[in-house]
Design a protein around this motif. Sequence first.
Motif, short mmCIF file in Angstrom:
data_model
loop_
_atom_site.label_atom_id
_atom_site.label_comp_id
_atom_site.label_asym_id
_atom_site.label_seq_id
_atom_site.Cartn_x
_atom_site.Cartn_y
_atom_site.Cartn_z
N GLN B 64 -66.13 0.51 2.86
CA GLN B 64 -64.86 0.54 3.61
C GLN B 64 -63.85 1.50 2.99
OE1 GLN B 64 -63.58 -3.54 3.83
NE2 GLN B 64 -65.44 -4.16 4.89
N ASP B 65 -63.76 1.47 1.66
CA ASP B 65 -62.69 2.21 0.99
C ASP B 65 -63.08 3.62 0.57
OD1 ASP B 65 -61.29 -0.08 1.26
OD2 ASP B 65 -60.64 -0.22 -0.83
N ARG B 66 -64.31 3.78 0.11
CA ARG B 66 -64.68 5.02 -0.53
C ARG B 66 -65.49 5.95 0.34
NH1 ARG B 66 -61.16 5.22 -4.61
NH2 ARG B 66 -60.91 3.14 -5.49
N SER B 67 -66.01 5.43 1.44
CA SER B 67 -66.80 6.30 2.30
C SER B 67 -65.91 7.37 2.93
CB SER B 67 -67.46 5.47 3.40
OG SER B 67 -68.06 6.34 4.35
N ARG B 68 -66.43 8.59 2.95
CA ARG B 68 -65.70 9.71 3.52
C ARG B 68 -66.07 9.88 4.99
NH1 ARG B 68 -63.41 12.73 0.14
NH2 ARG B 68 -63.42 14.36 1.70
N LEU B 69 -66.82 8.90 5.53
CA LEU B 69 -67.34 9.04 6.88
C LEU B 69 -66.24 8.98 7.93
CD1 LEU B 69 -70.75 7.20 7.20
CD2 LEU B 69 -70.10 9.45 8.07
N PHE B 86 -68.75 17.87 3.81
CA PHE B 86 -69.60 18.13 2.65
C PHE B 86 -68.80 18.73 1.50
CE2 PHE B 86 -73.29 17.65 5.47
CZ PHE B 86 -74.17 17.01 4.63
N THR B 87 -67.84 19.57 1.82
CA THR B 87 -67.01 20.16 0.77
C THR B 87 -66.28 19.06 0.00
OG1 THR B 87 -66.68 22.18 2.05
CG2 THR B 87 -65.10 21.72 0.29
N GLY B 88 -65.66 18.16 0.74
CA GLY B 88 -64.95 17.05 0.11
C GLY B 88 -65.90 16.15 -0.66
N LEU B 89 -67.07 15.93 -0.08
CA LEU B 89 -68.07 15.10 -0.74
C LEU B 89 -68.43 15.67 -2.11
CD1 LEU B 89 -70.14 12.67 -0.22
CD2 LEU B 89 -71.77 14.47 0.30
N ILE B 90 -68.78 16.93 -2.14
CA ILE B 90 -69.20 17.57 -3.38
C ILE B 90 -68.05 17.56 -4.40
CG2 ILE B 90 -69.97 19.74 -4.41
CD1 ILE B 90 -71.43 20.31 -1.78
N GLU B 91 -66.86 17.79 -3.90
CA GLU B 91 -65.70 17.77 -4.80
C GLU B 91 -65.55 16.41 -5.46
OE1 GLU B 91 -64.04 20.82 -6.34
OE2 GLU B 91 -65.16 20.88 -4.45
N ASP B 124 -79.06 0.66 5.49
CA ASP B 124 -79.52 1.18 6.78
C ASP B 124 -78.34 1.44 7.71
OD1 ASP B 124 -82.14 1.17 6.03
OD2 ASP B 124 -82.58 -0.79 6.90
N ARG B 125 -77.43 0.49 7.74
CA ARG B 125 -76.26 0.62 8.61
C ARG B 125 -75.49 1.89 8.27
NH1 ARG B 125 -71.27 -1.91 6.79
NH2 ARG B 125 -72.45 -3.85 6.45
N GLN B 126 -75.28 2.10 6.96
CA GLN B 126 -74.49 3.24 6.53
C GLN B 126 -75.21 4.56 6.80
OE1 GLN B 126 -71.66 2.42 5.95
NE2 GLN B 126 -70.63 4.23 5.11
N HIS B 127 -76.53 4.55 6.65
CA HIS B 127 -77.29 5.75 6.95
C HIS B 127 -77.20 6.09 8.44
CE1 HIS B 127 -80.27 8.85 6.20
NE2 HIS B 127 -80.90 8.46 7.29
N GLN B 128 -77.27 5.07 9.25
CA GLN B 128 -77.14 5.28 10.69
C GLN B 128 -75.76 5.81 11.04
OE1 GLN B 128 -79.08 5.54 13.22
NE2 GLN B 128 -80.80 5.20 11.84
N ARG B 129 -74.76 5.28 10.37
CA ARG B 129 -73.39 5.73 10.61
C ARG B 129 -73.26 7.22 10.30
NH1 ARG B 129 -68.34 3.28 7.70
NH2 ARG B 129 -67.26 5.00 8.76
N LEU B 130 -73.82 7.60 9.15
CA LEU B 130 -73.76 9.01 8.74
C LEU B 130 -74.49 9.89 9.74
CD1 LEU B 130 -73.25 11.34 6.82
CD2 LEU B 130 -75.18 10.58 5.44
N ARG B 131 -75.69 9.44 10.11
CA ARG B 131 -76.50 10.19 11.06
C ARG B 131 -75.77 10.35 12.40
NH1 ARG B 131 -80.59 11.21 14.25
NH2 ARG B 131 -79.71 9.69 15.69
N THR B 132 -75.21 9.27 12.86
CA THR B 132 -74.50 9.29 14.14
C THR B 132 -73.28 10.20 14.08
OG1 THR B 132 -75.23 7.04 14.62
CG2 THR B 132 -73.35 7.88 15.87
N ALA B 133 -72.52 10.10 12.99
CA ALA B 133 -71.32 10.92 12.85
C ALA B 133 -71.68 12.40 12.84
CB ALA B 133 -70.58 10.54 11.57
N LEU B 134 -72.74 12.73 12.12
CA LEU B 134 -73.18 14.12 12.08
C LEU B 134 -73.65 14.57 13.45
CD1 LEU B 134 -75.09 14.07 8.66
CD2 LEU B 134 -73.09 15.46 9.20
#
Lengths: 195, 195
Positions: B64-69, B86-91, B124-134
């Motif tokens: 909830q707090d730290r995900s950049r999604l 991705f830029t923010g992620l890597i940073e 799994d939920r979070q991976h799906q969220r990432l996949r869907t957002a992308l």
Amino acid sequence: MADIKHFDPDATLDTVVRLFWRQGVATTGIQDIVNATGLNRSSLYATYGGKHELYRAALERYVQDRSRLGLLEEDDRGLPAITDFFTGLIETRCTGEFAGWGCMISNAHAGTENADPAVRAILDRQHQRLRTALHTALLSAQWQRQLAEDADPDSAADVLALLAHGVNLRSRAGADAQQLHRTVAAAITAVARRA
Amino acid sequence: MADIKHFDPDATLDTVVRLFWRQGVATTGIQDIVNATGLNRSSLYATYGGKHELYRAALERYVQDRSRLGLLEEDDRGLPAITDFFTGLIETRCTGEFAGWGCMISNAHAGTENADPAVRAILDRQHQRLRTALHTALLSAQWQRQLAEDADPDSAADVLALLAHGVNLRSRAGADAQQLHRTVAAAITAVARRA
DNA sequence: GGGATCTTGGAACGTTCGTTTCAAGATAGG
DNA sequence: CCTATCTTGAAACGAACGTTCCAAGATCCC
């Protein structure tokens, strides 16, 4: 003179590899190793040192025995070599004896193991090996006119190397093999010459 | 009536997140949590239950707090949204307070934590969220004619999602930020409309 | 302010951790 | 066969593990 060891240190290390590979170093106790190998604690410590040294030895052994990189490095077919590499990787990760175990190298990245400089050196070395092998294969592919005109073997090697880590991670959470196959195929197709 | 809690469970959970995030669940002891939060064991167990439940709560909190999604999900600029993500992620992964910590979700993949079905469900939920957002961002990019003609938003989303795991893993082993930036940029360029 | 009710401090629980110790057992050279 | 030398078995080490317990302290309602 002295007595000889009453066990095979090589076979024992292979058993230890499986323990650390599946459960990680933190959640694997010396007792687990004693149970799995049938060895006594004395023999263990006399042969390998402590738990940490045993883990390092197991990690090196894993790299030597279980890495699929060797096949890729000696395959000069270009893109098919890369495709086969990933196909075999996913198969190993998702079916058979080691299904759901992920990759011991990838796993080590996520744990506290890599605080040890010796362990981190192995991780970096292995990542470079993967990157280089992919790069070589891509250069070979380019030579054989399998790549798209605008494809950059250097960047593509980096991308595919990171992708392998992703495959390893997700497979440990039980990701679907076919899904992984499709994803990898798409990544490879992206650099391939258009039909 | 009864007494009230003498601490802020919310702030405490944030502290716990950092512990589990950096060290993992297996190598973080209750004593570490007591030391870091200043709480007593009684308060901990009365509030959160046991260590395992505390970890699950921390993992949910991390998501909830730290995900950049969230930023990616609400950014309809297409490819720039993905690039910035991705830029923010890597940073975050390579500099500042959390440098070298990787991603708590990626880390959980590699450990024994995911044996717990509740934990695996979060992964799994979070991976799906990432996949869907992308995927959504890529569709948006396609709509805005930012994608190459032959680019497939579906496959590309899968590839980039796995790539994110790779970035997270390698950053935990101290990978060079610029190198990661270059790799990600190459992956995004691969689906972009050629100049 | 009395008292019911929850929280807190701190000690203690039994278990497991990684490691050490040492006597008994096994081996190969003399 | 003797003995020096290493290996093995089994017990024990102190420390740390996650968890529980209970008396003492704090709070809000009546």
